[in-house]
Write a protein that holds these residues in place. Sequence first.
Motif, PDB file in Angstrom:
ATOM      1  N   ALA A 273     -52.889  -4.159   6.875  1.00 34.54           N
ATOM      2  CA  ALA A 273     -52.384  -4.869   8.048  1.00 34.54           C
ATOM      3  C   ALA A 273     -53.277  -4.636   9.264  1.00 34.54           C
ATOM      4  O   ALA A 273     -53.452  -5.529  10.107  1.00 34.54           O
ATOM      5  N   PHE A 274     -53.862  -3.444   9.359  1.00 36.36           N
ATOM      6  CA  PHE A 274     -54.734  -3.125  10.492  1.00 36.36           C
ATOM      7  C   PHE A 274     -56.188  -3.518  10.225  1.00 36.36           C
ATOM      8  O   PHE A 274     -57.039  -3.416  11.115  1.00 36.36           O
TER       9      PHE A 274
ATOM     10  N   ARG B 281     -51.840   8.163  14.592  1.00 35.13           N
ATOM     11  CA  ARG B 281     -52.950   7.260  14.274  1.00 35.13           C
ATOM     12  C   ARG B 281     -52.414   5.860  13.963  1.00 35.13           C
ATOM     13  O   ARG B 281     -52.999   4.849  14.368  1.00 35.13           O
ATOM     14  N   ILE B 282     -51.310   5.794  13.234  1.00 37.08           N
ATOM     15  CA  ILE B 282     -50.718   4.493  12.921  1.00 37.08           C
ATOM     16  C   ILE B 282     -50.264   3.798  14.204  1.00 37.08           C
ATOM     17  O   ILE B 282     -50.492   2.591  14.390  1.00 37.08           O
ATOM     18  N   ARG B 283     -49.627   4.563  15.104  1.00 37.43           N
ATOM     19  CA  ARG B 283     -49.193   3.976  16.369  1.00 37.43           C
ATOM     20  C   ARG B 283     -50.381   3.474  17.175  1.00 37.43           C
ATOM     21  O   ARG B 283     -50.341   2.409  17.806  1.00 37.43           O
ATOM     22  N   TYR B 284     -51.468   4.234  17.169  1.00 40.96           N
ATOM     23  CA  TYR B 284     -52.669   3.838  17.907  1.00 40.96           C
ATOM     24  C   TYR B 284     -53.197   2.503  17.395  1.00 40.96           C
ATOM     25  O   TYR B 284     -53.492   1.588  18.185  1.00 40.96           O
TER      26      TYR B 284
ATOM     27  N   MET C 118     -57.950   5.527   8.415  1.00 38.15           N
ATOM     28  CA  MET C 118     -56.627   5.752   8.970  1.00 38.15           C
ATOM     29  C   MET C 118     -56.170   7.189   8.734  1.00 38.15           C
ATOM     30  O   MET C 118     -55.385   7.745   9.495  1.00 38.15           O
ATOM     31  N   LEU C 119     -56.692   7.830   7.673  1.00 33.89           N
ATOM     32  CA  LEU C 119     -56.284   9.188   7.317  1.00 33.89           C
ATOM     33  C   LEU C 119     -57.205  10.268   7.897  1.00 33.89           C
ATOM     34  O   LEU C 119     -57.111  11.422   7.499  1.00 33.89           O
TER      35      LEU C 119
ATOM     36  N   ILE D  66     -42.001   6.872  10.812  1.00 34.61           N
ATOM     37  CA  ILE D  66     -43.349   7.240  10.370  1.00 34.61           C
ATOM     38  C   ILE D  66     -44.226   7.573  11.568  1.00 34.61           C
ATOM     39  O   ILE D  66     -44.939   8.585  11.586  1.00 34.61           O
ATOM     40  N   GLU D  67     -44.172   6.727  12.620  1.00 33.82           N
ATOM     41  CA  GLU D  67     -45.008   6.948  13.797  1.00 33.82           C
ATOM     42  C   GLU D  67     -44.642   8.242  14.536  1.00 33.82           C
ATOM     43  O   GLU D  67     -45.501   8.865  15.160  1.00 33.82           O
TER      44      GLU D  67
END
Length: 505
Positions: free
Chosen positions: A78-79, A31-34, A86-87, A60-61
Motif C-alpha cells: 500500500a505504501f 514507521r507505519i504511521r510515518y 519498512m522494517l 498496530i501504529e
Amino acid sequence: MSGLGPFPAAQKSSATKGKGGAVDSLLLGRRIRYYRKERSLTLEALGEKTGLLASQLSLIENGKREPKLSVLQQLADAFDVELSEMLANTPPDDRSRLEIEVERAQSSSVYRELGLPRIPSTKSLSDEVLRALAGMHSEIVRRQTEASATPEEARRANTELRLAMRAHDNYMPDLDKLADELLSRVDHTRGALMHHSVGKMADHLGFQLIYVNDLPRSTRSITDLENGRIYLPPASIPGGHGLRAMALQAMAHRVLGHRRPEDYADFLRQRLEINYFAAACLMPEARSVAFLRDAKERRDMAVEDFRDAFGVTHEAAALRMTNLLTSHLDIKLHFLRVDDKGSISKAYENDGLPLPQDVTGSVEGQFVCRKFSAVSSLARTNRTTETYQYTDTPAGTFWCSTQTGHADAGEFSITIGVPFDEARWFRGRDTKQRASSTCPDGACCRTPSSDLSERWAAKAWPSARVHAHVFSPLPTGDFPGVDQREVFEFLERHDIDADRATADA
C-alpha cells in the motif's frame, strides 16, 4: 531469548528487533504511521487499501498489536515500499524518535514508581516538550542509579541473584540450548573448542575478532556494534581458555538480546548469563553430562579430569559442575573461591553447607572457617594436586576437593564439595584428612586462646589496613566500572585506522 542467525546489532540495515530478537512493535508502529501520513492517508483510507479495520491499524501504529507478516506485506504494498525498508531498525524521523523515547520512558518501572500519569504523545505536544520529558526521565534514571550504586546495593543485588540461581540448582537450560545451536553452526562435536572455531562462531553472528594492545584498562573486551568487530586483548597462546571465554562472553550479549543494563542488578544478571553461555559453549551440555555420568558410574568423579577433557581452567570446570550435577545427576554440592586471606570471592551451595553471611545475607567478602580445606590448603607446599578433606560442621559432614592457584591479586583456592553420602561418587573419598568446624562460633577459629588474650590484649595496637573501596560508591554509567570516555575514544581511534587501511587497500 533470541534464536540464532546473522545478528541485527552487527548490521547497519537490520529489521526492527527488540529484546530477545522479537519485533519491536512500538518502532514498527511509528514507521507505519510515518509512511501513512507521508502519503496523506487517513486510517480509514489505508484500511480500504489493505482490507484492515481502522481500529486494527490504530493498535498496530501505537505498538499495541504485532502484525502478521502477511499484513506487513499488505502495508508495504500500500505504501509502495520494500518490506525490508519498512522494517528498518531506526525511527523514520526525529519526531518519531522522541515519541518512542518518551513512550518507553513512561513504560519503565522507574516512571511507574513515581505514580505520575501517562502523557500521550499527541500532535499537540511540541518537540521541545517531548525532549524535556525524555531528558527528565534520563536524569531521574541516572540519579537513581548513582544513589543505588553502593557496596550495600551491590551485595543485596548479588545475594538476590545467588538465591534465585540456587532455587534453580544453578541450571539455565535455555542458555544451554542456545549454546548448542551456535555450536552446531560450526560443526563442533568433540574435543576442546578450538580458537579457530570460536572465530567461525563470531563470523556466523556477523562479527570479526580483533586483537589489540590498547584496550581501556576498565574493559575486558569491546564490541563495535556498527562495524561488527569484537576487540580483545592479545595473548601468548591465542587458543587459551581465557581468550576463548572472553570472545564467547562478548558474543553472548548479542545472542541473548541484552540491552543496556537498567540497574546494577540487571548488570549482574547479564554478567552471570554471558558467563554461563560461554561455559556452555566450552563445555557443551550433552557431552559434559555424558562425561560426568560415566565418571559417576565408575565412582571416579574429579574436577581435574573434567577440566582436562574440555581444555578449560579448574575454576571454569568446577563452576560448570554446579550447573549440571544437581539437574542431571541428582547430586547437591557447593563451590567456593577463596582468596589468600580466607575471604570468599565466589560461592554457591545447595547442599546445606553453612556459609558466613553479613546482615544482608551476602557471603562474598566474608571469611570462611580456617579449618575448611579452602583455607588450610593454601598453607600446603605441594599444590600440584587436589586436596581432599572431610569436615564435620553443625549442619553435618561434608567432603570436599580443593585446588589452589595464583593470580595477579594473590593466591586463591577453588573448592567443590558435597554432603558425606555423596562422596562415594568422587575420587579422593578415601582421604584420611578430617577437620571439625563449629563456625560461626567464634571459639572455633577466630577467638584467640585465653592465654594469648591475657598476654597481649592490653599490649597490642595494630594499624588496620582499610581499603578505599569500603567507602567508595560503585562506578556508575551505562556499564558499571567502565570508563565510557576511554571506550568511545578507543572505538573512534580504531574506526579511523580501519578506514585508512581500507583506503590504502
